[in-house]
Design a protein around this motif. Structure first.
Motif, PDB file in Angstrom:
ATOM      1  N   ILE A 299      21.387  71.374  27.896  1.00  0.00           N
ATOM      2  CA  ILE A 299      21.693  70.335  28.710  1.00  0.00           C
ATOM      3  C   ILE A 299      20.607  69.980  29.851  1.00  0.00           C
ATOM      4  O   ILE A 299      20.006  68.838  29.958  1.00  0.00           O
ATOM      5  N   PRO A 300      20.083  70.909  30.530  1.00  0.00           N
ATOM      6  CA  PRO A 300      18.976  70.693  31.634  1.00  0.00           C
ATOM      7  C   PRO A 300      17.890  70.249  30.609  1.00  0.00           C
ATOM      8  O   PRO A 300      16.747  69.522  31.066  1.00  0.00           O
ATOM      9  N   VAL A 301      17.474  70.839  29.444  1.00  0.00           N
ATOM     10  CA  VAL A 301      16.170  70.547  28.474  1.00  0.00           C
ATOM     11  C   VAL A 301      16.522  69.039  28.129  1.00  0.00           C
ATOM     12  O   VAL A 301      15.294  68.377  28.241  1.00  0.00           O
ATOM     13  N   THR A 302      17.403  68.560  28.050  1.00  0.00           N
ATOM     14  CA  THR A 302      17.333  67.230  27.493  1.00  0.00           C
ATOM     15  C   THR A 302      17.117  66.327  28.545  1.00  0.00           C
ATOM     16  O   THR A 302      16.555  65.151  28.297  1.00  0.00           O
ATOM     17  N   LEU A 303      17.775  66.486  29.812  1.00  0.00           N
ATOM     18  CA  LEU A 303      17.590  65.665  31.082  1.00  0.00           C
ATOM     19  C   LEU A 303      15.987  65.627  31.203  1.00  0.00           C
ATOM     20  O   LEU A 303      15.449  64.538  31.384  1.00  0.00           O
ATOM     21  N   ALA A 304      15.402  66.785  31.369  1.00  0.00           N
ATOM     22  CA  ALA A 304      13.976  66.673  31.771  1.00  0.00           C
ATOM     23  C   ALA A 304      13.004  66.143  30.629  1.00  0.00           C
ATOM     24  O   ALA A 304      12.009  65.360  30.918  1.00  0.00           O
ATOM     25  N   ILE A 305      13.511  66.421  29.487  1.00  0.00           N
ATOM     26  CA  ILE A 305      12.492  65.968  28.121  1.00  0.00           C
ATOM     27  C   ILE A 305      12.725  64.240  28.381  1.00  0.00           C
ATOM     28  O   ILE A 305      11.658  63.425  28.182  1.00  0.00           O
ATOM     29  N   GLY A 306      13.947  63.515  28.808  1.00  0.00           N
ATOM     30  CA  GLY A 306      14.089  62.397  28.694  1.00  0.00           C
ATOM     31  C   GLY A 306      13.386  61.515  29.738  1.00  0.00           C
ATOM     32  O   GLY A 306      12.505  60.850  29.646  1.00  0.00           O
ATOM     33  N   VAL A 338       9.103  68.576  33.621  1.00  0.00           N
ATOM     34  CA  VAL A 338       9.874  69.671  32.853  1.00  0.00           C
ATOM     35  C   VAL A 338      10.116  71.025  33.934  1.00  0.00           C
ATOM     36  O   VAL A 338      10.802  71.494  33.943  1.00  0.00           O
ATOM     37  N   LEU A 339       8.901  71.208  34.324  1.00  0.00           N
ATOM     38  CA  LEU A 339       8.949  72.542  35.097  1.00  0.00           C
ATOM     39  C   LEU A 339       9.580  72.206  36.344  1.00  0.00           C
ATOM     40  O   LEU A 339      10.260  73.282  36.671  1.00  0.00           O
ATOM     41  N   VAL A 340       9.598  71.230  36.941  1.00  0.00           N
ATOM     42  CA  VAL A 340      10.270  71.403  38.289  1.00  0.00           C
ATOM     43  C   VAL A 340      12.012  71.171  38.118  1.00  0.00           C
ATOM     44  O   VAL A 340      12.645  71.520  38.923  1.00  0.00           O
ATOM     45  N   LEU A 341      12.390  70.700  36.853  1.00  0.00           N
ATOM     46  CA  LEU A 341      13.690  70.601  36.693  1.00  0.00           C
ATOM     47  C   LEU A 341      14.492  71.714  35.725  1.00  0.00           C
ATOM     48  O   LEU A 341      15.208  72.162  36.152  1.00  0.00           O
ATOM     49  N   VAL A 342      13.469  72.129  35.062  1.00  0.00           N
ATOM     50  CA  VAL A 342      13.953  73.131  33.873  1.00  0.00           C
ATOM     51  C   VAL A 342      14.048  74.428  34.514  1.00  0.00           C
ATOM     52  O   VAL A 342      14.739  75.361  34.191  1.00  0.00           O
ATOM     53  N   ILE A 343      12.857  74.861  35.237  1.00  0.00           N
ATOM     54  CA  ILE A 343      12.725  76.361  35.548  1.00  0.00           C
ATOM     55  C   ILE A 343      13.819  76.723  36.500  1.00  0.00           C
ATOM     56  O   ILE A 343      14.727  77.676  36.477  1.00  0.00           O
ATOM     57  N   PRO A 344      14.153  76.042  37.554  1.00  0.00           N
ATOM     58  CA  PRO A 344      15.433  76.202  38.112  1.00  0.00           C
ATOM     59  C   PRO A 344      16.716  76.245  37.595  1.00  0.00           C
ATOM     60  O   PRO A 344      17.717  77.182  37.850  1.00  0.00           O
ATOM     61  N   ALA A 345      16.970  75.254  36.669  1.00  0.00           N
ATOM     62  CA  ALA A 345      18.001  75.283  35.785  1.00  0.00           C
ATOM     63  C   ALA A 345      18.402  76.451  34.912  1.00  0.00           C
ATOM     64  O   ALA A 345      19.441  77.094  34.915  1.00  0.00           O
ATOM     65  N   VAL A 346      17.296  76.981  34.217  1.00  0.00           N
ATOM     66  CA  VAL A 346      17.557  77.882  33.521  1.00  0.00           C
ATOM     67  C   VAL A 346      17.444  79.361  33.985  1.00  0.00           C
ATOM     68  O   VAL A 346      18.454  80.333  33.689  1.00  0.00           O
ATOM     69  N   VAL A 347      16.842  79.407  35.209  1.00  0.00           N
ATOM     70  CA  VAL A 347      17.028  80.540  35.919  1.00  0.00           C
ATOM     71  C   VAL A 347      18.184  80.892  36.420  1.00  0.00           C
ATOM     72  O   VAL A 347      19.099  82.071  36.653  1.00  0.00           O
ATOM     73  N   ARG A 524       6.067  63.985  44.662  1.00  0.00           N
ATOM     74  CA  ARG A 524       4.916  64.173  43.828  1.00  0.00           C
ATOM     75  C   ARG A 524       4.993  64.144  42.413  1.00  0.00           C
ATOM     76  O   ARG A 524       3.994  63.689  41.716  1.00  0.00           O
ATOM     77  N   THR A 525       6.253  64.675  41.913  1.00  0.00           N
ATOM     78  CA  THR A 525       6.616  64.972  40.628  1.00  0.00           C
ATOM     79  C   THR A 525       7.202  63.777  40.015  1.00  0.00           C
ATOM     80  O   THR A 525       6.739  63.290  38.964  1.00  0.00           O
ATOM     81  N   LEU A 526       8.301  63.439  40.764  1.00  0.00           N
ATOM     82  CA  LEU A 526       9.068  62.415  40.152  1.00  0.00           C
ATOM     83  C   LEU A 526       8.983  60.903  40.763  1.00  0.00           C
ATOM     84  O   LEU A 526       9.448  60.109  40.243  1.00  0.00           O
ATOM     85  N   GLY A 527       8.028  60.962  41.710  1.00  0.00           N
ATOM     86  CA  GLY A 527       7.982  59.514  42.352  1.00  0.00           C
ATOM     87  C   GLY A 527       9.082  58.925  43.050  1.00  0.00           C
ATOM     88  O   GLY A 527       9.811  59.537  43.435  1.00  0.00           O
ATOM     89  N   ASP A 528       9.341  57.547  42.574  1.00  0.00           N
ATOM     90  CA  ASP A 528      10.477  56.838  42.959  1.00  0.00           C
ATOM     91  C   ASP A 528      11.787  57.367  42.820  1.00  0.00           C
ATOM     92  O   ASP A 528      12.959  56.882  43.152  1.00  0.00           O
ATOM     93  N   ARG A 529      11.667  58.329  41.906  1.00  0.00           N
ATOM     94  CA  ARG A 529      13.016  58.849  41.389  1.00  0.00           C
ATOM     95  C   ARG A 529      13.586  59.576  42.194  1.00  0.00           C
ATOM     96  O   ARG A 529      15.180  59.898  42.244  1.00  0.00           O
ATOM     97  N   VAL A 530      13.158  59.869  43.504  1.00  0.00           N
ATOM     98  CA  VAL A 530      13.841  60.846  44.579  1.00  0.00           C
ATOM     99  C   VAL A 530      14.439  59.902  45.646  1.00  0.00           C
ATOM    100  O   VAL A 530      14.695  60.645  46.667  1.00  0.00           O
TER     101      VAL A 530
END
Length: 539
Positions: A299-306, A338-347, A524-530
């Motif tokens: 689930i988090p993998v799909t979101l981050a990849i998208g 990928v790192l900023v979203l998936v690392i906290p999700a999988v950990v 810095r990572t996601l830009g306007d998405r935040v």
């Protein structure tokens, strides 16, 4: 341009809804057929997915690009000819794929299951579910061509609607059939799972009916374009197919990466577990790694990849223009998302593995299932990095190397999987996958660095910051579990497990988001998405 954006949003929403429904249905499905049923389901679907991808060889996407190209030139007839030729090709290859899977079911099953325990999964069970899912190959390849044709006209509605209808029809039939077999008739798990896999054919049929409706509705308008056409390229059919297959490229293998790793498990996991004295739990363990647990990890993998891959279409243009500074920025952003979203999700999922698995699938065998999910969750980060790094290689015209890296990882999995299972039990299969995917990711990133001299300094610095925030997040989750665990029996009652999961995800997620937001890491990572977080935290 607004139509293109609207179509892309529609397709993204439909894809997300389909994936969400695909995750939700496994909860009642698990309640009816359990871990044994999940293992049987995986044994059917993994070879099916591989055969489906091989039979379509990337043609539906290629048809979309082909039709779009010639429509832009005003040559609607060539696009229509390709559409008809593509459908004929997919009907033939789909039927041949059906025959191949149907008649090889016994051969495959006998090599996947070596110890026919009448109380567990037998090779006859596996052969039955493989045959049942094979019928979908008659419909789905040809149906996918129609989706590709409409997308070539920048019309995403037919694909979006048919995707959702296909998933709903599949899930309704699947759950109804499983309920009738298991609850009403008190039947066998293998029978229920067989009808559940046959649901792929029902879903494909429902999608084909929807697409046929769109075709009848729009055919007059499409024919009118043909009649008004003044010029055609008159390309021979042989050249049509040569151009079509040139679009498919080698990335059909990359899309199959996860299924190929799972296929290695199918041929090695049961025999290695039996040989190492773990025959009583092999089916439970397999279902966690390749079905129920995998659904959670992805689930988090799909979101981050998208989010990450949204950057990549511009990357090819930047590479072609040789704008190194912008190219480095785009690659940095793709990797860091990928790192900023998936690392906290999988950990977080690893830290709350017992609670996550118990809340969704029940507390039976939780000492096995929860532990395996905890080990498997971090592999999701490697899956995400492999997909993104492979697409980075495509953007810098090094796509063939992704096949080399995948092959190297797959070879490691094949060579070491049985030995690792003997050494570590079921966890050995997870370690084998992690080693294989990690090797492929390392090779991909090495190739990126070598090809364009990409500096990883910023990625490493941001990763260190993310790790610090994740450690703080885990400490908060640990405190929450320790405090609320004194009066919530989350290790014994399912309702309490759900409550603890919500508390852990909520507290840990808020702390991580706050730290990442206040440090400007998200910005810095996601830009306007935040922007949505501006209203919550009001920095």
């Amino acid at each position: 341009m607004s139509n293109i954006v609207r179509g892309a949003m529609l397709l993204t929403a439909a894809s997300f809804l389909s994936k969400f429904l695909g995750m939700i249905y496994v909860i009642p499905f698990n309640a009816m057929v359990g871990e044994t049923g999940g293992t049987l389901y995986s044994f059917a679907y993994i070879p099916y997915n591989i055969i489906l991808s091989i039979s379509t060889i990337g043609v539906p996407l290629a048809v979309s690009k082909f039709v779009s190209k010639y429509n832009a030139l005003g040559d609607y007839e060539t696009g229509r000819r390709m559409f008809k030729a593509g459908i004929t090709l997919m009907i033939v290859t789909g039927f041949l794929a059906f025959l191949a899977l149907f008649f090889s079911a016994d051969w495959l099953a006998e090599r996947m299951i070596t110890s026919d325990d009448p109380q567990g999964i037998t090779s006859a069970n596996v052969a039955f579910v493989i045959r049942m899912v094979s019928f979908a190959l008659i419909v789905i390849p040809a149906m996918s061509i129609v989706r590709g044709f409409f997308q070539g006209y920048q019309s995403m509605g037919p694909t979006a609607v048919s995707q959702v209808v296909e998933q709903i029809a599949r899930i309704v039939f699947l759950l109804t059939a499983a309920f009738i077999v298991m609850v009403v008739l008190d039947g066998e798990i293998a029978t229920a799972v067989g009808f559940a896999t046959f649901a792929a054919f029902i879903g494909g049929l429902a999608s084909a009916i929807v697409l046929w409706g769109y075709w009848r509705k729009r055919k007059s308008g499409l024919d009118k374009q043909l009649q008004q056409q003044t010029y055609t390229n008159n390309i021979p059919k042989k050249d049509l197919f040569i151009e079509l297959f040139s679009y498919a490229g080698p990335f059909i293998l990359v899309g199959l990466a996860t299924s190929l790793y799972q296929l290695v498990d199918q041929f090695t996991f049961e025999r290695a577990m039996v040989a190492s004295g773990n025959e009583s739990i092999w089916d439970v363990a397999f279902s966690v790694i390749n079905f129920y647990g995998h659904k959670l990890v992805i689930i988090p993998v799909t979101l981050a990849i998208g989010l990450s891959l949204a950057i990549l279409p511009a990357l090819t243009k930047t590479f072609t223009q040789n704008n190194r500074e912008l190219l480095y920025d785009q690659i940095n952003q793709a990797l860091q998302i990928v790192l900023v979203l998936v690392i906290p999700a999988v950990v977080g999922l690893s830290f709350l593995s017992d609670e996550a698995y118990g809340a969704l699938y029940g507390l039976g065998n939780i000492e096995i299932t929860g532990s395996l999910l905890g080990w498997y969750a971090p592999v999701g980060l490697l899956f995400a990095l492999f997909t993104v790094s492979s697409n980075l290689l495509q953007g810098i015209n090094q796509q063939k190397f992704a096949v080399i890296s995948l092959s190297a990882g797959l070879l490691l999995k094949i060579l070491l999987n049985i030995q690792l299972i003997h050494m570590f039990g079921a966890k050995g299969a997870i370690f084998g996958t992690a080693l294989a995917v990690g090797t492929a990711v390392t090779l991909n990133l090495w190739r990126v660095k070598k090809t364009i001299q990409f500096p990883f300094k910023q990625v490493i610095k941001r990763t260190m910051l993310i790790i610090i925030f994740v450690i703080i997040m885990c400490i908060v989750i640990w405190i929450v579990k320790a405090v609320f665990g004194m009066f919530i029996p989350y290790e014994e009652e399912r309702w309490a497990t759900i409550v603890m999961l919500a508390l852990g995800v909520g507290s840990g997620g808020i702390v991580y988001l706050w730290l990442a937001y206040e440090s400007t890491l998200l910005e810095r990572t996601l830009g306007d998405r935040v922007r949505v977080l501006d209203k919550i935290f009001r920095r």
